[in-house]
Design a protein around this motif. Structure first.
Motif, PDB file in Angstrom:
ATOM      1  N   SER A   1      -0.177   6.176   5.490  1.00  0.00           N
ATOM      2  CA  SER A   1       0.870   7.214   5.479  1.00  0.00           C
ATOM      3  C   SER A   1       2.232   6.627   5.842  1.00  0.00           C
ATOM      4  O   SER A   1       3.237   6.929   5.188  1.00  0.00           O
ATOM      5  CB  SER A   1       0.523   8.335   6.463  1.00  0.00           C
ATOM      6  N   ALA A   2       2.265   5.792   6.860  1.00  0.00           N
ATOM      7  CA  ALA A   2       3.530   5.191   7.302  1.00  0.00           C
ATOM      8  C   ALA A   2       4.134   4.316   6.209  1.00  0.00           C
ATOM      9  O   ALA A   2       5.353   4.335   5.994  1.00  0.00           O
ATOM     10  CB  ALA A   2       3.317   4.371   8.572  1.00  0.00           C
ATOM     11  N   GLN A   3       3.305   3.575   5.504  1.00  0.00           N
ATOM     12  CA  GLN A   3       3.811   2.713   4.431  1.00  0.00           C
ATOM     13  C   GLN A   3       4.363   3.543   3.272  1.00  0.00           C
ATOM     14  O   GLN A   3       5.386   3.206   2.690  1.00  0.00           O
ATOM     15  CB  GLN A   3       2.702   1.773   3.938  1.00  0.00           C
TER      16      GLN A   3
ATOM     17  N   SER B   1       7.643   5.039   4.421  1.00  0.00           N
ATOM     18  CA  SER B   1       8.646   3.971   4.464  1.00  0.00           C
ATOM     19  C   SER B   1       9.209   3.710   3.064  1.00  0.00           C
ATOM     20  O   SER B   1      10.419   3.532   2.888  1.00  0.00           O
ATOM     21  CB  SER B   1       8.016   2.706   5.039  1.00  0.00           C
ATOM     22  N   LEU B   2       8.331   3.709   2.069  1.00  0.00           N
ATOM     23  CA  LEU B   2       8.783   3.524   0.688  1.00  0.00           C
ATOM     24  C   LEU B   2       9.659   4.701   0.257  1.00  0.00           C
ATOM     25  O   LEU B   2      10.694   4.500  -0.388  1.00  0.00           O
ATOM     26  CB  LEU B   2       7.587   3.371  -0.256  1.00  0.00           C
ATOM     27  N   LEU B   3       9.273   5.907   0.637  1.00  0.00           N
ATOM     28  CA  LEU B   3      10.090   7.081   0.316  1.00  0.00           C
ATOM     29  C   LEU B   3      11.488   6.945   0.909  1.00  0.00           C
ATOM     30  O   LEU B   3      12.487   7.208   0.225  1.00  0.00           O
ATOM     31  CB  LEU B   3       9.420   8.358   0.837  1.00  0.00           C
TER      32      LEU B   3
ATOM     33  N   ILE C   1       0.822  -1.211   0.000  1.00  0.00           N
ATOM     34  CA  ILE C   1       0.000   0.000   0.000  1.00  0.00           C
ATOM     35  C   ILE C   1       0.855   1.261   0.000  1.00  0.00           C
ATOM     36  O   ILE C   1       0.328   2.352  -0.212  1.00  0.00           O
ATOM     37  CB  ILE C   1      -1.021   0.034   1.163  1.00  0.00           C
ATOM     38  N   GLY C   2       2.141   1.129   0.186  1.00  0.00           N
ATOM     39  CA  GLY C   2       3.036   2.281   0.127  1.00  0.00           C
ATOM     40  C   GLY C   2       3.070   2.926  -1.242  1.00  0.00           C
ATOM     41  O   GLY C   2       3.452   4.084  -1.375  1.00  0.00           O
ATOM     42  N   VAL C   3       2.649   2.215  -2.270  1.00  0.00           N
ATOM     43  CA  VAL C   3       2.631   2.770  -3.626  1.00  0.00           C
ATOM     44  C   VAL C   3       1.330   3.499  -3.935  1.00  0.00           C
ATOM     45  O   VAL C   3       1.203   4.095  -4.999  1.00  0.00           O
ATOM     46  CB  VAL C   3       2.890   1.679  -4.699  1.00  0.00           C
ATOM     47  N   TRP C   4       0.375   3.451  -3.016  1.00  0.00           N
ATOM     48  CA  TRP C   4      -0.903   4.112  -3.272  1.00  0.00           C
ATOM     49  C   TRP C   4      -0.727   5.618  -3.398  1.00  0.00           C
ATOM     50  O   TRP C   4      -0.035   6.241  -2.591  1.00  0.00           O
ATOM     51  CB  TRP C   4      -1.885   3.848  -2.152  1.00  0.00           C
TER      52      TRP C   4
END
Length: 167
Positions: free
Chosen positions: A116-118, A121-123, A62-65
């Motif tokens: 938001s956290a995911q 984290s991806l960033l 979901i970090g790519v959402w």
């Protein structure tokens, strides 16, 4: 198995959110269902199982959402809170408690904060190990349009919003 995220042509995340919701709630293996409903299982153990279950079934990728609409978040929130209630056994009570009370009781983060956290984290991973080709694609997608739904739904716009929430 699907790795990544599904995005509809109209930029809707609803197909992905519904798939993750089914994975979190209806596609639960019978053994996990029996384990979680056992009255002998300590609450902390139940919470640990629920958290690992959510990581593998509900929040992977979901970090790519991009920016999540209110309607999409409502759907995602409902699925996550169903698992939270299941872990805290609030789903067995005659009178259900509020979502905020479930969050307070379990100590689990609100679904909005999980998204938001995911993303953040991806960033961080992109900054630590930059891939120039991927960063170029992200920047180009963000520049696609300065107005309209494309920019509002971009990943970088969502990350900017997440950063403002943290600050």
């Amino acid at each position: 198995k699907h790795v990544g995220s599904q995005l509809h042509l109209d930029l809707s995340l609803m197909p992905d959110i519904k798939m993750k919701g089914r994975n979190m709630t209806t596609n639960v293996q019978p053994s996990i269902r029996r384990l979680m409903s056992s009255p002998r299982l300590e609450l902390e153990t139940r919470y640990a199982i629920a958290q690992s279950y959510l990581v593998t079934r509900g929040i992977s990728s979901i970090g790519v959402w991009p920016t999540v609409t209110d309607k999409e978040m409502k759907q995602f929130r409902a699925s996550m809170l169903k698992v939270y209630r299941w872990a805290s056994q609030e789903n067995k009570r005659e009178h259900s408690i509020s979502d905020n009370a479930v969050l307070a009781k379990t100590g689990f983060p609100a679904p909005e904060k999980v998204v938001s956290a995911q993303r953040l984290s991806l960033l961080i991973r992109l900054v630590e190990k930059p891939n120039i080709h991927l960063l170029t694609i992200i920047a180009a997608a963000d520049k696609g349009s300065d107005t309209g739904s494309r920019t509002q739904r971009s990943w970088l716009a969502a990350v900017r919003t997440d950063c403002h929430k943290v600050l």
